[in-house]
Design a protein around this motif. Structure first.
Motif, PDB file in Angstrom:
ATOM      1  N   MET A  61       0.850  -1.186   0.000  1.00  0.00           N
ATOM      2  CA  MET A  61       0.000   0.000   0.000  1.00  0.00           C
ATOM      3  C   MET A  61       0.885   1.236   0.000  1.00  0.00           C
ATOM      4  O   MET A  61       1.829   1.342   0.775  1.00  0.00           O
ATOM      5  CB  MET A  61      -0.916  -0.001   1.223  1.00  0.00           C
ATOM      6  CG  MET A  61      -1.887   1.156   1.279  1.00  0.00           C
ATOM      7  SD  MET A  61      -3.017   1.008   2.687  1.00  0.00           S
ATOM      8  CE  MET A  61      -1.865   1.257   4.050  1.00  0.00           C
ATOM      9  N   PHE A  62       0.586   2.188  -0.877  1.00  0.00           N
ATOM     10  CA  PHE A  62       1.395   3.392  -1.003  1.00  0.00           C
ATOM     11  C   PHE A  62       0.655   4.564  -0.354  1.00  0.00           C
ATOM     12  O   PHE A  62      -0.383   5.000  -0.872  1.00  0.00           O
ATOM     13  CB  PHE A  62       1.680   3.689  -2.469  1.00  0.00           C
ATOM     14  CG  PHE A  62       2.304   2.526  -3.197  1.00  0.00           C
ATOM     15  CD1 PHE A  62       3.497   1.980  -2.759  1.00  0.00           C
ATOM     16  CD2 PHE A  62       1.690   1.974  -4.311  1.00  0.00           C
ATOM     17  CE1 PHE A  62       4.075   0.908  -3.411  1.00  0.00           C
ATOM     18  CE2 PHE A  62       2.254   0.904  -4.973  1.00  0.00           C
ATOM     19  CZ  PHE A  62       3.453   0.364  -4.528  1.00  0.00           C
ATOM     20  N   PRO A  63       1.163   5.097   0.763  1.00  0.00           N
ATOM     21  CA  PRO A  63       0.474   6.177   1.487  1.00  0.00           C
ATOM     22  C   PRO A  63       0.173   7.393   0.623  1.00  0.00           C
ATOM     23  O   PRO A  63      -0.899   8.002   0.752  1.00  0.00           O
ATOM     24  CB  PRO A  63       1.462   6.517   2.619  1.00  0.00           C
ATOM     25  CG  PRO A  63       2.248   5.261   2.828  1.00  0.00           C
ATOM     26  CD  PRO A  63       2.386   4.659   1.456  1.00  0.00           C
ATOM     27  N   GLU A  64       1.101   7.777  -0.273  1.00  0.00           N
ATOM     28  CA  GLU A  64       0.874   8.965  -1.087  1.00  0.00           C
ATOM     29  C   GLU A  64      -0.295   8.764  -2.046  1.00  0.00           C
ATOM     30  O   GLU A  64      -1.027   9.709  -2.349  1.00  0.00           O
ATOM     31  CB  GLU A  64       2.143   9.337  -1.859  1.00  0.00           C
ATOM     32  CG  GLU A  64       3.231   9.937  -0.985  1.00  0.00           C
ATOM     33  CD  GLU A  64       4.296  10.645  -1.795  1.00  0.00           C
ATOM     34  OE1 GLU A  64       4.003  11.057  -2.938  1.00  0.00           O
ATOM     35  OE2 GLU A  64       5.420  10.769  -1.293  1.00  0.00           O
ATOM     36  N   LEU A  65      -0.475   7.530  -2.537  1.00  0.00           N
ATOM     37  CA  LEU A  65      -1.616   7.257  -3.409  1.00  0.00           C
ATOM     38  C   LEU A  65      -2.920   7.339  -2.616  1.00  0.00           C
ATOM     39  O   LEU A  65      -3.945   7.810  -3.126  1.00  0.00           O
ATOM     40  CB  LEU A  65      -1.471   5.880  -4.053  1.00  0.00           C
ATOM     41  CG  LEU A  65      -2.543   5.496  -5.090  1.00  0.00           C
ATOM     42  CD1 LEU A  65      -2.666   6.551  -6.174  1.00  0.00           C
ATOM     43  CD2 LEU A  65      -2.220   4.141  -5.721  1.00  0.00           C
ATOM     44  N   ASN A  66      -2.885   6.891  -1.362  1.00  0.00           N
ATOM     45  CA  ASN A  66      -4.067   7.038  -0.501  1.00  0.00           C
ATOM     46  C   ASN A  66      -4.442   8.509  -0.337  1.00  0.00           C
ATOM     47  O   ASN A  66      -5.625   8.866  -0.336  1.00  0.00           O
ATOM     48  CB  ASN A  66      -3.807   6.424   0.873  1.00  0.00           C
ATOM     49  CG  ASN A  66      -3.800   4.908   0.831  1.00  0.00           C
ATOM     50  OD1 ASN A  66      -4.313   4.299  -0.092  1.00  0.00           O
ATOM     51  ND2 ASN A  66      -3.202   4.301   1.843  1.00  0.00           N
ATOM     52  N   ASN A  67      -3.432   9.361  -0.213  1.00  0.00           N
ATOM     53  CA  ASN A  67      -3.691  10.796  -0.055  1.00  0.00           C
ATOM     54  C   ASN A  67      -4.326  11.370  -1.319  1.00  0.00           C
ATOM     55  O   ASN A  67      -5.252  12.192  -1.251  1.00  0.00           O
ATOM     56  CB  ASN A  67      -2.389  11.535   0.263  1.00  0.00           C
ATOM     57  CG  ASN A  67      -1.826  11.157   1.623  1.00  0.00           C
ATOM     58  OD1 ASN A  67      -2.562  10.731   2.507  1.00  0.00           O
ATOM     59  ND2 ASN A  67      -0.520  11.304   1.781  1.00  0.00           N
ATOM     60  N   ILE A  68      -3.841  10.935  -2.484  1.00  0.00           N
ATOM     61  CA  ILE A  68      -4.402  11.416  -3.738  1.00  0.00           C
ATOM     62  C   ILE A  68      -5.857  10.979  -3.885  1.00  0.00           C
ATOM     63  O   ILE A  68      -6.726  11.747  -4.311  1.00  0.00           O
ATOM     64  CB  ILE A  68      -3.565  10.895  -4.926  1.00  0.00           C
ATOM     65  CG1 ILE A  68      -2.191  11.573  -4.934  1.00  0.00           C
ATOM     66  CG2 ILE A  68      -4.285  11.144  -6.252  1.00  0.00           C
ATOM     67  CD1 ILE A  68      -1.249  11.039  -5.989  1.00  0.00           C
ATOM     68  N   THR A  71       6.285   7.730  -5.245  1.00  0.00           N
ATOM     69  CA  THR A  71       6.149   9.154  -4.955  1.00  0.00           C
ATOM     70  C   THR A  71       5.357   9.830  -6.062  1.00  0.00           C
ATOM     71  O   THR A  71       5.641   9.636  -7.252  1.00  0.00           O
ATOM     72  CB  THR A  71       7.525   9.817  -4.841  1.00  0.00           C
ATOM     73  OG1 THR A  71       8.291   9.147  -3.832  1.00  0.00           O
ATOM     74  CG2 THR A  71       7.392  11.278  -4.465  1.00  0.00           C
ATOM     75  N   PHE A  72       4.361  10.634  -5.685  1.00  0.00           N
ATOM     76  CA  PHE A  72       3.538  11.357  -6.652  1.00  0.00           C
ATOM     77  C   PHE A  72       3.745  12.857  -6.462  1.00  0.00           C
ATOM     78  O   PHE A  72       3.913  13.337  -5.336  1.00  0.00           O
ATOM     79  CB  PHE A  72       2.058  11.015  -6.456  1.00  0.00           C
ATOM     80  CG  PHE A  72       1.715   9.581  -6.768  1.00  0.00           C
ATOM     81  CD1 PHE A  72       1.327   9.211  -8.038  1.00  0.00           C
ATOM     82  CD2 PHE A  72       1.800   8.613  -5.776  1.00  0.00           C
ATOM     83  CE1 PHE A  72       1.012   7.895  -8.324  1.00  0.00           C
ATOM     84  CE2 PHE A  72       1.485   7.287  -6.052  1.00  0.00           C
ATOM     85  CZ  PHE A  72       1.096   6.928  -7.334  1.00  0.00           C
ATOM     86  N   PHE A  73       3.694  13.595  -7.567  1.00  0.00           N
ATOM     87  CA  PHE A  73       3.857  15.038  -7.499  1.00  0.00           C
ATOM     88  C   PHE A  73       3.178  15.672  -8.704  1.00  0.00           C
ATOM     89  O   PHE A  73       2.933  15.009  -9.730  1.00  0.00           O
ATOM     90  CB  PHE A  73       5.337  15.422  -7.465  1.00  0.00           C
ATOM     91  CG  PHE A  73       6.216  14.555  -8.328  1.00  0.00           C
ATOM     92  CD1 PHE A  73       6.361  14.800  -9.683  1.00  0.00           C
ATOM     93  CD2 PHE A  73       6.894  13.471  -7.771  1.00  0.00           C
ATOM     94  CE1 PHE A  73       7.162  13.994 -10.475  1.00  0.00           C
ATOM     95  CE2 PHE A  73       7.693  12.656  -8.554  1.00  0.00           C
ATOM     96  CZ  PHE A  73       7.820  12.916  -9.919  1.00  0.00           C
ATOM     97  N   ALA A  74       2.843  16.940  -8.579  1.00  0.00           N
ATOM     98  CA  ALA A  74       2.202  17.662  -9.683  1.00  0.00           C
ATOM     99  C   ALA A  74       3.170  17.791 -10.850  1.00  0.00           C
ATOM    100  O   ALA A  74       4.393  17.821 -10.667  1.00  0.00           O
ATOM    101  CB  ALA A  74       1.753  19.040  -9.200  1.00  0.00           C
ATOM    102  N   ARG A  75       2.609  17.862 -12.037  1.00  0.00           N
ATOM    103  CA  ARG A  75       3.460  18.001 -13.239  1.00  0.00           C
ATOM    104  C   ARG A  75       4.327  19.255 -13.155  1.00  0.00           C
ATOM    105  O   ARG A  75       3.861  20.320 -12.803  1.00  0.00           O
ATOM    106  CB  ARG A  75       2.590  18.051 -14.498  1.00  0.00           C
ATOM    107  CG  ARG A  75       2.000  16.713 -14.874  1.00  0.00           C
ATOM    108  CD  ARG A  75       1.285  16.766 -16.202  1.00  0.00           C
ATOM    109  NE  ARG A  75       0.129  17.672 -16.169  1.00  0.00           N
ATOM    110  CZ  ARG A  75      -0.684  17.873 -17.191  1.00  0.00           C
ATOM    111  NH1 ARG A  75      -0.439  17.266 -18.348  1.00  0.00           N
ATOM    112  NH2 ARG A  75      -1.724  18.680 -17.079  1.00  0.00           N
ATOM    113  N   GLY A  76       5.588  19.053 -13.485  1.00  0.00           N
ATOM    114  CA  GLY A  76       6.509  20.177 -13.506  1.00  0.00           C
ATOM    115  C   GLY A  76       7.145  20.517 -12.184  1.00  0.00           C
ATOM    116  O   GLY A  76       7.900  21.496 -12.082  1.00  0.00           O
TER     117      GLY A  76
END
Length: 268
Positions: free
Chosen positions: A1-8, A257-262
């Motif tokens: 389980m990826f916590p950052e994906l849960n946040n998204i 890890t997820f982040f906004a484009r750019g």
């Protein structure tokens, strides 16, 4: 389980919504990390899970799950996880057919030796796995399919696949307020009419669509791809539009890890 994906997704194993269908798509990249996320997500949430593993072996999923803090063998032993290992089951079915032996029960993959057969046996397997009573009470049933495109490559017609999904949604999502998660390859660029038909049909039926794509610019060590998240509006009113968000991501050993484009360090 990826916590950052849960946040998204604004969801946790304790607060996840029920009665939902989720479509996972990958285009010019491997989206299997999403499958591993949802498998560990629902097991940690105390749900009863039926996993149709049509691509990899149980050991493969188990090794990845251990990195995410989930023990699949233990979940299977206590009855929380029912795992259909497609590779092994298909081999056993074909060998038994060649030996002309009559099995006591029909295989979930009976369609492999019965031309133009429906997926009735597979549906029966899912229902039996998720709906039969158990001494332990689980939160709600979940069906995860990895991946649906394999059925097309095995000769199952798009109509039979959509019928299978329709009955699974009616039983699991509507009747028992459970969830369904399905991985499907996006082959728009390859002009695969059958695959594209099933993918588009599913996208109109699912509440959430997560599509991962490779970068058009090629390989980058700091950005591995792009995630397009579409939340479909449950309202029939045309003014209620679907909400789409786009993120970029980087896959690490035990996390994504997820982040906004750019906003990646690669472009700042």
């Amino acid at each position: 389980m990826f916590p950052e994906l849960n946040n998204i997704l604004n969801s946790t194993p304790e607060t996840c919504e029920q009665g939902k269908a989720v479509l996972l798509c990958d285009k010019q990249t491997d989206g299997s990390f999403l499958v591993h996320h949802f498998l560990s997500f629902y097991l940690k949430g105390g749900c009863k899970v039926c996993f149709l593993g049509l691509v990899q072996s149980f050991n493969h999923y188990s090794l990845v799950a251990q990195k995410l803090g989930v023990h699949l063998a233990a979940a299977r032993e206590k009855g929380q996880l029912v795992f259909l290992e497609g590779l092994r089951s298909s081999l056993d079915l074909i060998l038994s057919d060649r030996q002309d032996s009559t099995p006591q029960t029909l295989s979930p993959l009976q369609f492999l030796i019965s031309p133009n057969a429906s997926l009735q046996c597979l549906y029966d397997f899912v229902c039996k796995s998720l709906l039969e009573t158990s001494e332990t009470t689980w939160k709600f049933p979940v069906l995860i399919i990895d991946d649906l495109s394999v059925l097309l490559s095995l000769g199952v017609t798009p109509v039979n696949i959509m019928n299978f999904i329709h009955y699974c949604r009616a039983t699991i999502c509507s009747k028992f307020m459970g969830n369904i998660v399905t991985l499907m390859h996006n082959t728009e660029d390859l002009e695969d009419e059958e695959n594209n038909f099933v993918a588009k049909s599913l996208s109109r039926q699912c509440h959430l669509i997560l599509q991962v794509e490779g970068l058009t610019t090629g390989y980058c060590k700091d950005i591995h791809g792009q995630l397009k998240m579409t939340c479909r509006s449950p309202s029939p009113v045309k003014s209620e539009k679907n909400v789409t968000k786009i993120f970029q991501y980087k896959i690490q050993e035990k996390n994504v890890t997820f982040f906004a484009r750019g906003t990646s360090s690669a472009v700042l």
